[in-house]
Motif scaffolding. Sequence first.
Motif, short mmCIF file in Angstrom:
data_model
loop_
_atom_site.label_atom_id
_atom_site.label_comp_id
_atom_site.label_asym_id
_atom_site.label_seq_id
_atom_site.Cartn_x
_atom_site.Cartn_y
_atom_site.Cartn_z
N GLY B 14 -20.57 -24.37 16.03
CA GLY B 14 -19.27 -23.92 16.54
C GLY B 14 -18.86 -22.62 15.88
N GLY B 16 -15.79 -21.00 16.24
CA GLY B 16 -14.34 -20.75 16.25
C GLY B 16 -13.92 -20.26 14.88
N ILE B 17 -12.61 -20.22 14.63
CA ILE B 17 -12.13 -19.71 13.35
C ILE B 17 -12.67 -20.55 12.18
CG2 ILE B 17 -9.87 -20.91 13.52
CD1 ILE B 17 -10.49 -17.48 11.91
N LYS B 38 -21.82 -22.75 21.68
CA LYS B 38 -22.23 -23.08 23.05
C LYS B 38 -21.69 -22.11 24.10
CE LYS B 38 -19.06 -26.73 24.51
NZ LYS B 38 -18.94 -28.14 24.79
N GLY B 44 -13.94 -18.84 19.44
CA GLY B 44 -13.21 -20.09 19.70
C GLY B 44 -11.96 -19.87 20.53
N MET B 46 -8.99 -19.26 19.35
CA MET B 46 -8.07 -18.29 18.74
C MET B 46 -8.18 -16.91 19.39
SD MET B 46 -7.64 -17.30 14.76
CE MET B 46 -6.47 -16.04 14.29
N LEU B 49 -5.75 -16.45 22.21
CA LEU B 49 -4.31 -16.66 22.04
C LEU B 49 -3.56 -15.33 22.02
CD1 LEU B 49 -4.28 -19.40 19.23
CD2 LEU B 49 -4.23 -19.75 21.71
N PHE B 53 2.09 -18.38 15.55
CA PHE B 53 3.34 -18.80 14.90
C PHE B 53 3.12 -18.91 13.41
CE2 PHE B 53 1.28 -22.84 16.35
CZ PHE B 53 1.12 -23.48 15.12
N SER B 82 -25.82 -21.39 23.29
CA SER B 82 -26.87 -22.26 22.75
C SER B 82 -26.30 -23.60 22.31
CB SER B 82 -27.50 -21.59 21.52
OG SER B 82 -28.09 -20.38 21.89
N GLY B 193 -14.51 -27.85 16.91
CA GLY B 193 -13.18 -27.66 17.45
C GLY B 193 -12.65 -28.81 18.29
N TYR B 194 -11.75 -28.46 19.18
CA TYR B 194 -11.03 -29.49 19.95
C TYR B 194 -11.17 -29.22 21.44
CZ TYR B 194 -7.42 -25.84 20.41
OH TYR B 194 -6.73 -24.67 20.69
N ILE B 196 -8.83 -29.45 25.15
CA ILE B 196 -7.43 -29.44 25.59
C ILE B 196 -7.23 -30.57 26.59
CG2 ILE B 196 -5.66 -28.08 26.76
CD1 ILE B 196 -7.04 -25.60 25.58
N ASN B 359 -13.20 -33.23 20.38
CA ASN B 359 -14.41 -32.81 21.09
C ASN B 359 -15.51 -33.77 20.61
OD1 ASN B 359 -16.72 -31.63 22.04
ND2 ASN B 359 -16.45 -29.69 20.98
N MET B 365 -25.45 -35.43 19.09
CA MET B 365 -26.29 -34.39 18.46
C MET B 365 -27.32 -34.94 17.49
SD MET B 365 -23.85 -31.26 17.46
CE MET B 365 -22.64 -30.69 18.61
N THR B 401 -10.57 -28.19 13.45
CA THR B 401 -10.06 -29.22 14.35
C THR B 401 -11.12 -30.23 14.81
OG1 THR B 401 -10.34 -27.61 16.12
CG2 THR B 401 -8.11 -27.87 15.26
N PRO B 409 -3.95 -21.77 10.14
CA PRO B 409 -4.01 -21.76 8.68
C PRO B 409 -4.67 -23.02 8.11
CG PRO B 409 -1.86 -21.03 9.41
CD PRO B 409 -2.59 -21.50 10.63
C1 LIG Z 1 -1.89 -23.20 23.77
C2 LIG Z 1 -2.25 -23.18 22.31
C3 LIG Z 1 -1.63 -22.27 21.48
C4 LIG Z 1 -1.92 -22.26 20.10
N1 LIG Z 1 -1.26 -21.38 19.31
C5 LIG Z 1 -1.47 -21.40 17.96
C6 LIG Z 1 -0.75 -20.52 17.10
O1 LIG Z 1 0.08 -19.70 17.54
N2 LIG Z 1 -0.96 -20.62 15.75
C7 LIG Z 1 -1.84 -21.53 15.20
O2 LIG Z 1 -1.98 -21.58 13.99
N3 LIG Z 1 -2.55 -22.37 16.02
C8 LIG Z 1 -2.40 -22.32 17.37
N4 LIG Z 1 -3.12 -23.17 18.18
C9 LIG Z 1 -4.16 -24.04 17.56
C10 LIG Z 1 -5.48 -23.26 17.36
O3 LIG Z 1 -6.04 -22.98 18.61
C11 LIG Z 1 -6.45 -24.08 16.51
O4 LIG Z 1 -5.84 -24.43 15.27
C12 LIG Z 1 -7.74 -23.31 16.17
O5 LIG Z 1 -8.23 -22.63 17.29
C13 LIG Z 1 -8.80 -24.29 15.68
O6 LIG Z 1 -10.01 -23.62 15.41
P1 LIG Z 1 -11.40 -24.38 15.39
O7 LIG Z 1 -12.40 -23.40 14.95
O8 LIG Z 1 -11.26 -25.65 14.62
O9 LIG Z 1 -11.67 -24.84 16.90
P2 LIG Z 1 -11.98 -24.00 18.28
O10 LIG Z 1 -11.12 -22.80 18.35
O11 LIG Z 1 -11.88 -25.04 19.32
O12 LIG Z 1 -13.48 -23.54 18.07
C14 LIG Z 1 -14.58 -24.41 18.23
C15 LIG Z 1 -15.79 -23.63 18.64
O13 LIG Z 1 -16.91 -24.51 18.74
C16 LIG Z 1 -17.60 -24.30 19.94
N5 LIG Z 1 -18.27 -25.56 20.33
C17 LIG Z 1 -17.69 -26.68 20.82
N6 LIG Z 1 -18.62 -27.62 21.06
C18 LIG Z 1 -19.81 -27.09 20.70
C19 LIG Z 1 -21.14 -27.56 20.72
N7 LIG Z 1 -21.43 -28.78 21.16
N8 LIG Z 1 -22.13 -26.74 20.28
C20 LIG Z 1 -21.84 -25.49 19.84
N9 LIG Z 1 -20.60 -24.98 19.80
C21 LIG Z 1 -19.59 -25.77 20.22
C22 LIG Z 1 -16.52 -23.88 20.91
O14 LIG Z 1 -17.06 -23.20 22.03
C23 LIG Z 1 -15.65 -22.99 20.02
O15 LIG Z 1 -16.11 -21.67 19.98
C24 LIG Z 1 -2.86 -23.19 19.56
C25 LIG Z 1 -3.49 -24.10 20.41
C26 LIG Z 1 -3.19 -24.11 21.76
C27 LIG Z 1 -3.85 -25.12 22.66
#
Ligand SMILES: Cc1cc2nc3c(=O)[nH]c(=O)nc-3n(C[C@H](O)[C@H](O)[C@H](O)COP(=O)(O)OP(=O)(O)OC[C@H]3O[C@@H](n4cnc5c(N)ncnc54)[C@H](O)[C@@H]3O)c2cc1C
Lengths: 92, 433
Positions: B14, B16-17, B38, B44, B46, B49, B53, B82, B193-194, B196, B359, B365, B401, B409
Motif C-alpha cells: 500500500g 498511501g500516506i 495496486k 492513497g 490523501m 483530498l 482539517f 501490482s 488503508g480503508y 469507503i 479493506n 494475501m 487505517t 496525523p
Molecule cells: C471524504 C474524506 C475526507 C477526508 N479528509 C481528511 C482530512 O481533511 N484530514 C485528515 O487527517 N484525514 C482525512 N480523511 C482521512 C484520510 O483519508 C485517511 O486518514 C488517510 O488517507 C489514511 O491513509 P492510509 O495510508 O492509511 O490509507 P489509504 O489512503 O487508503 O491508502 C492505502 C493505499 O493502499 C493501496 N492498497 C489497498 N489495497 C491494496 C492491495 N491489496 N495491494 C496493494 N495496495 C493496496 C491503496 O490503493 C492506497 O494507495 C478523509 C477521509 C475521507 C473519506
Amino acid sequence: MKTSKTIDHIKKIRTVSEEVKAKRKEFNTIKRTLLKALESGPKSIPQLAEEVELPIDVITFNIMTLRKYGDVETGEIDDSDEYFSYQLKQKK
Amino acid sequence: MSDQTNNYDVLVVGGGIAGEETALNLANIGYKIIMVEKDLSIGGKMIHLSKVFPTLDCSACITTPKVSETARHPNISIFTNSEVGEIEKISENNFTAILTQKPRYVTEDCTGCQLCEEACPVSVEDQFQYELVGRKAAYIPFSIANPRIAAIDIENCILCGLCEKVCPADCIDFTQEAIKTKINIKSVVMATGYQIFDPTIITRYGFGKFKNVVTAMQMERQLVPTRPFNAVLRPKDGKMPDNIAYVLCTGSRDDTVGNPICSQVCCMYSTKQAQLLMGALPMADVTIYYIHVRAFGKGFCEFYNQTVGMGVEYIKGKIGKIDEAENGDLIVRYEDIESGKVKEAKHDLVVLATGILANRDYQSMFKNIVLEPDKFNYVKQVNDLSSPSKTSIGGVFVAGTASGPMDIPDSILSAGAASAETASYLRRAYNEK
Ligand SMILES: Cc1cc2nc3c(=O)[nH]c(=O)nc-3n(C[C@H](O)[C@H](O)[C@H](O)COP(=O)(O)OP(=O)(O)OC[C@H]3O[C@@H](n4cnc5c(N)ncnc54)[C@H](O)[C@@H]3O)c2cc1C
C-alpha cells in the motif's frame, strides 16, 4: 524501442465486448448532439435540456466531460448566479 | 543490507500516506524496501483530498513532496498497478511472496504528453474523479499521479490502435502481459488503508438515484483546483448550489449496515468542507445533520466553534428519508433529536458523510499462515497500547487505517510505530545471527 505496431498482437488474443462497443457509440452520439446544439451559441445545461432529447444529468456529465477533453469551455454565469453557459472551444 | 534484485528487507503493501511514511522511515536508516501499490499511482486517498482539517493546508501540497521523495528514494522500489500474494513465512526474518505486475500497456518511457488521451475515442467514468466526469480508455490517471505515465484501460479499450499511432515516444505496448516474480523479504508492513462505505446500500438516502445526493469524496473532488466541473455545481443540472446539507454517520455507527463504529474523520472533514464551501460559495447556507459531533483532536473543537461562528448550522437530527423534488432539490425528512419532532427541510445538494470500512484484501494475501482480523475486519492489533503495529504474525506489522479508522496525523503516527517496530524486529534477528 519498438519498431512494429503492437495493436495487431492484442487483436489476435482479445475481443471487444458488445457493451464496450455500444458505450463508445453512445458517447459519440451524445458528443455530436451536444456540440451541434452549441453551434448556435453558448447555452446553459437547462437550455440544452430543452433543446436535446437527453436526460439533464446525462447532459451535465457529458458537458463536463467535453470541457475536460477541450471541446467545450465555460462561458458566463446567468444573472441569478445559478447556471453557467457553455460554448464550443475555438480550436487553434 | 540486501541488494539482489528480488531480495528486500521490508515489503510495504500500500502506497498511501501510511505506507509512504513507513517506507521512508525505514529506507532512511538503510533498509531496502519494496512497495507494492495496486493502483496506477501512489498517494492513497490523501492525494485526492482538497485541504486537511483543522489547519486547512492543501492536501496535495503536503502529500506530493512525500510521494516524490518515496518515488525517488534509492532504497525504495515501487511497483504500481501490482499486487502481492501467497506470502509465506518460512522462519523469522524469512518470508517469500509472489509479486504480480499487471500490464499497463504503456512503457516507462512515457513522457505524459497526453496525445494518446486526446486520440482515444472511448469515454468512460473517471474513477479518480469519483465518477463525476468522464475519462478516456488511454489516460494519465490524474494530473499529479506518480508515476505520471499513461495507462490503457484494456477492459474498455476498443483496440482501435489510435493511441499507438499518435504516441511520439513509441511507448504503447500491447504485448505486455502480467509478470509474476517471487520475492524474498524479511518483514512485511500492511498499509492497505480503508474502503469507503457504499451509500447505495442505504436506499432511503437515494444515492445513485438522485444525482444531487453526492458523497463526501465527490465533494472533496469538487473542492480541489483539478476539480471535475468548472465550479462547485450540482451533478444533476449544473446549478450552483446555495443550500447544502451534510448527513453525518452515513454508514458509520449503524448496526443495520454492519458498521457499528465511528469512522473518526467524518465530523471533521464535513466541518472542513463546510468552511471551504462558504469560501467557494459565499451566499450558500450549509447545514450539518449530526448525531454527536466528535471533535476530539488537537484544535478540532476550536475548528468546530469557528465553523459555527461562520454561520454553518448544526442540527442534531437523524435522517429518515431523502426525496427529490421536480427541480432536483431534495426534501430531507429527519427526526429533530432536541425536540423529538419529525421535520422536513429543503436543500439543493446533499452530501453524505460516508464512513470508513476495513479493506479486507490482506485476508487473501497469505499462504501458510493467517493474519488475524479484529472484530470489524481491520488487521488485528494484538497489543494496541504498547505495540500498536504488532499483528498476529511475528514480522508482519500494520500501519495507518489498515488497523482502524483514523485521520492523517494518526496514520503518520501509526506509520512511525510500524517503522520503529519493524526496524527493531529486523535488528533483533540481525543481532541474534
Ligand atoms: C471524504 C474524506 C475526507 C477526508 N479528509 C481528511 C482530512 O481533511 N484530514 C485528515 O487527517 N484525514 C482525512 N480523511 C482521512 C484520510 O483519508 C485517511 O486518514 C488517510 O488517507 C489514511 O491513509 P492510509 O495510508 O492509511 O490509507 P489509504 O489512503 O487508503 O491508502 C492505502 C493505499 O493502499 C493501496 N492498497 C489497498 N489495497 C491494496 C492491495 N491489496 N495491494 C496493494 N495496495 C493496496 C491503496 O490503493 C492506497 O494507495 C478523509 C477521509 C475521507 C473519506
